[in-house]
Design a protein around this motif. Structure first.
Motif, mmCIF file in Angstrom:
data_model
loop_
_atom_site.group_PDB
_atom_site.id
_atom_site.type_symbol
_atom_site.label_atom_id
_atom_site.label_comp_id
_atom_site.label_asym_id
_atom_site.label_seq_id
_atom_site.Cartn_x
_atom_site.Cartn_y
_atom_site.Cartn_z
ATOM 1 N N ARG A 101 0.844 -1.188 0.000
ATOM 2 C CA ARG A 101 0.000 0.000 0.000
ATOM 3 C C ARG A 101 0.886 1.246 0.000
ATOM 4 N NH1 ARG A 101 -5.161 1.682 1.379
ATOM 5 N NH2 ARG A 101 -5.805 -0.475 1.675
ATOM 6 N N LYS A 102 0.545 2.183 -0.868
ATOM 7 C CA LYS A 102 1.306 3.432 -0.927
ATOM 8 C C LYS A 102 0.898 4.330 0.227
ATOM 9 C CE LYS A 102 2.505 7.281 -3.969
ATOM 10 N NZ LYS A 102 2.258 7.933 -5.278
ATOM 11 N N ARG A 103 1.869 4.777 0.992
ATOM 12 C CA ARG A 103 1.577 5.636 2.133
ATOM 13 C C ARG A 103 1.984 7.077 1.846
ATOM 14 N NH1 ARG A 103 4.131 3.364 7.415
ATOM 15 N NH2 ARG A 103 5.908 2.963 6.079
ATOM 16 N N HIS A 104 1.356 7.987 2.552
ATOM 17 C CA HIS A 104 1.671 9.411 2.427
ATOM 18 C C HIS A 104 2.975 9.685 3.165
ATOM 19 C CE1 HIS A 104 1.462 13.742 2.818
ATOM 20 N NE2 HIS A 104 0.394 13.765 2.020
ATOM 21 N N GLN A 105 3.917 10.294 2.501
ATOM 22 C CA GLN A 105 5.196 10.577 3.131
ATOM 23 C C GLN A 105 5.429 12.089 3.194
ATOM 24 O OE1 GLN A 105 7.046 8.345 4.553
ATOM 25 N NE2 GLN A 105 5.959 6.540 3.823
ATOM 26 N N ASN A 106 5.359 12.642 4.381
ATOM 27 C CA ASN A 106 5.675 14.057 4.588
ATOM 28 C C ASN A 106 6.133 14.225 6.027
ATOM 29 O OD1 ASN A 106 5.951 16.795 4.538
ATOM 30 N ND2 ASN A 106 3.949 17.212 3.614
ATOM 31 N N PRO A 107 7.308 13.700 6.356
ATOM 32 C CA PRO A 107 7.748 13.682 7.752
ATOM 33 C C PRO A 107 7.937 15.065 8.367
ATOM 34 C CG PRO A 107 9.524 13.029 6.281
ATOM 35 C CD PRO A 107 8.276 13.073 5.460
ATOM 36 N N LYS A 108 8.109 16.097 7.532
ATOM 37 C CA LYS A 108 8.328 17.441 8.082
ATOM 38 C C LYS A 108 7.155 17.908 8.942
ATOM 39 C CE LYS A 108 11.332 19.052 4.342
ATOM 40 N NZ LYS A 108 11.500 20.048 3.242
ATOM 41 N N LEU A 109 5.949 17.448 8.610
ATOM 42 C CA LEU A 109 4.756 17.887 9.344
ATOM 43 C C LEU A 109 4.637 17.244 10.725
ATOM 44 C CD1 LEU A 109 2.045 17.901 6.515
ATOM 45 C CD2 LEU A 109 3.156 19.875 7.564
ATOM 46 N N VAL A 110 5.334 16.131 10.923
ATOM 47 C CA VAL A 110 5.139 15.392 12.179
ATOM 48 C C VAL A 110 6.430 15.084 12.935
ATOM 49 C CG1 VAL A 110 3.007 14.316 11.369
ATOM 50 C CG2 VAL A 110 5.176 13.160 10.950
ATOM 51 N N LYS A 111 7.552 15.221 12.300
ATOM 52 C CA LYS A 111 8.811 14.780 12.919
ATOM 53 C C LYS A 111 9.222 15.695 14.070
ATOM 54 C CE LYS A 111 13.489 13.216 11.753
ATOM 55 N NZ LYS A 111 13.265 11.873 12.323
ATOM 56 N N ASN A 112 9.491 15.058 15.222
ATOM 57 C CA ASN A 112 10.012 15.751 16.412
ATOM 58 C C ASN A 112 9.142 16.921 16.860
ATOM 59 O OD1 ASN A 112 12.277 14.024 16.433
ATOM 60 N ND2 ASN A 112 13.381 15.349 14.997
ATOM 61 N N LYS A 113 7.828 16.742 16.831
ATOM 62 C CA LYS A 113 6.918 17.808 17.257
ATOM 63 C C LYS A 113 6.139 17.381 18.494
ATOM 64 C CE LYS A 113 6.378 20.280 12.940
ATOM 65 N NZ LYS A 113 5.444 20.980 12.056
ATOM 66 N N SER A 114 5.823 18.365 19.324
ATOM 67 C CA SER A 114 5.026 18.091 20.515
ATOM 68 C C SER A 114 3.566 17.878 20.118
ATOM 69 C CB SER A 114 5.125 19.265 21.490
ATOM 70 O OG SER A 114 4.484 20.415 20.931
ATOM 71 N N TRP A 115 2.765 17.439 21.079
ATOM 72 C CA TRP A 115 1.339 17.218 20.803
ATOM 73 C C TRP A 115 0.668 18.512 20.351
ATOM 74 C CZ3 TRP A 115 -1.922 13.333 20.049
ATOM 75 C CH2 TRP A 115 -3.289 13.595 20.105
ATOM 76 N N ASP A 116 0.950 19.622 21.039
ATOM 77 C CA ASP A 116 0.339 20.903 20.674
ATOM 78 C C ASP A 116 0.749 21.333 19.260
ATOM 79 O OD1 ASP A 116 -0.953 21.096 23.103
ATOM 80 O OD2 ASP A 116 0.642 22.274 24.048
ATOM 81 N N GLU A 117 2.005 21.112 18.921
ATOM 82 C CA GLU A 117 2.472 21.449 17.570
ATOM 83 C C GLU A 117 1.798 20.576 16.516
ATOM 84 O OE1 GLU A 117 7.023 23.054 18.314
ATOM 85 O OE2 GLU A 117 6.640 20.891 18.398
ATOM 86 N N LEU A 118 1.595 19.306 16.854
ATOM 87 C CA LEU A 118 0.924 18.399 15.924
ATOM 88 C C LEU A 118 -0.526 18.823 15.696
ATOM 89 C CD1 LEU A 118 2.214 14.925 17.173
ATOM 90 C CD2 LEU A 118 2.700 15.964 14.959
#
Length: 274
Positions: free
Chosen positions: A230-247
């Motif tokens: 299955r092809k997955r969405h790849q955009n780690p910049k939006l989620v990498k090393n972020k706090s819950w509030d930032e997410l």
């Protein structure tokens, strides 16, 4: 030339017997780690309806099962599989669910995998649309129904008998189950003390056992050779090393751009389907 006429038939019979009687324990060791890793996110209904790949996934120390329905197929950057691919937390989500998979379907699977799930942490996503008076209907039940897991229930001696009977009574309300005369006979006998029905069940049990073993074999061969990526969405910049509030902030921005056509904050692409 006539003496060779039966050779293809003999070969076919021999191959069929090899297919049936080749020991499962010898074959299941060939289910590769790559296959297991791929299966964790492929959301393949044939894997959901089987046992072998699930058992191997759940045996992995780092597997983290997530059970739900259609929401698991929304592979945006904030999906658990994408989030934990970008943020290494020491475990891999195992996704189990697709549209129409409601609590009864999950119960059948839990009953089959009880030994593997015992003591394991998991996530169970409950959708509001599951809760209506009639419960799951045939249209949603049939595509997600596992005949193998239905037979597992017959031969499962560890499940609470009251719970087992409740499940069988509910399953007998579906045409898919009633059309299987062997299975339905065993279910009805479990719910009744009628001698004639008990006698029929005793006669049907050896055939049921053979059906069960054939379904296991079918699942095993699928586990070895089936599946897809299955092809997955790849955009780690939006989620990498972020706090819950930032997410939360990132997710709101992401969603706002994609939900402009309605006041319900539903994705425009989804609304266009209707």
């Amino acid at each position: 030339m006539k003496k060779y006429a039966f050779v293809p038939i003999i070969i076919a019979v021999v191959l069929f017997l090899v297919f049936i009687f080749f020991p499962n324990n010898w074959l299941k060791s060939f289910i590769s780690d790559k296959k297991v890793q791929r299966a964790a996110t492929e959301l393949n209904p044939l894997m959901f309806q089987g046992d072998y790949v699930q058992k191997k996934i759940l045996k992995e120390k780092n597997s983290f099962p997530i059970y739900g329905s259609s929401e698991l197929a929304r592979f945006d950057p904030f999906h658990p599989s994408n989030y934990f691919a970008a943020n290494k937390k020491g475990f891999t989500p195992f996704l189990f669910g697709r549209g129409g998979m409601q609590s009864l379907i999950h119960f059948m699977n839990f009953a089959s995998q009880a030994d593997q799930l015992k003591g394991k942490k998991l996530v169970f996503i409950i959708s509001p649309q599951w809760f209506h008076e009639e419960g799951i209907d045939d249209a949603h039940f049939s595509p997600n129904y596992s005949r193998l897991q239905a037979y597992d229930l017959v031969f499962n001696q560890n499940i609470d008998s009251k719970l087992k009977k409740l499940a069988m009574a509910r399953l007998l309300t579906f045409n898919t189950v009633n059309r299987d005369q062997i299975l339905s006979t065993l279910y009805k006998a479990e719910l009744s003390n009628t001698k004639s029905l008990r006698f029929k069940a005793d006669c049907a049990r050896p055939i049921a056992y053979l059906n069960w073993r054939l379904l296991q074999k079918k699942d095993l061969y699928y586990s070895l050779f089936g599946g897809y990526q299955r092809k997955r969405h790849q955009n780690p910049k939006l989620v990498k090393n972020k706090s819950w509030d930032e997410l939360v902030i990132s997710a709101e921005k992401y969603g706002r751009k994609r939900a402009k056509s309605n006041p319900f904050n539903i994705s425009d692409s989804y609304c266009l389907l209707y």
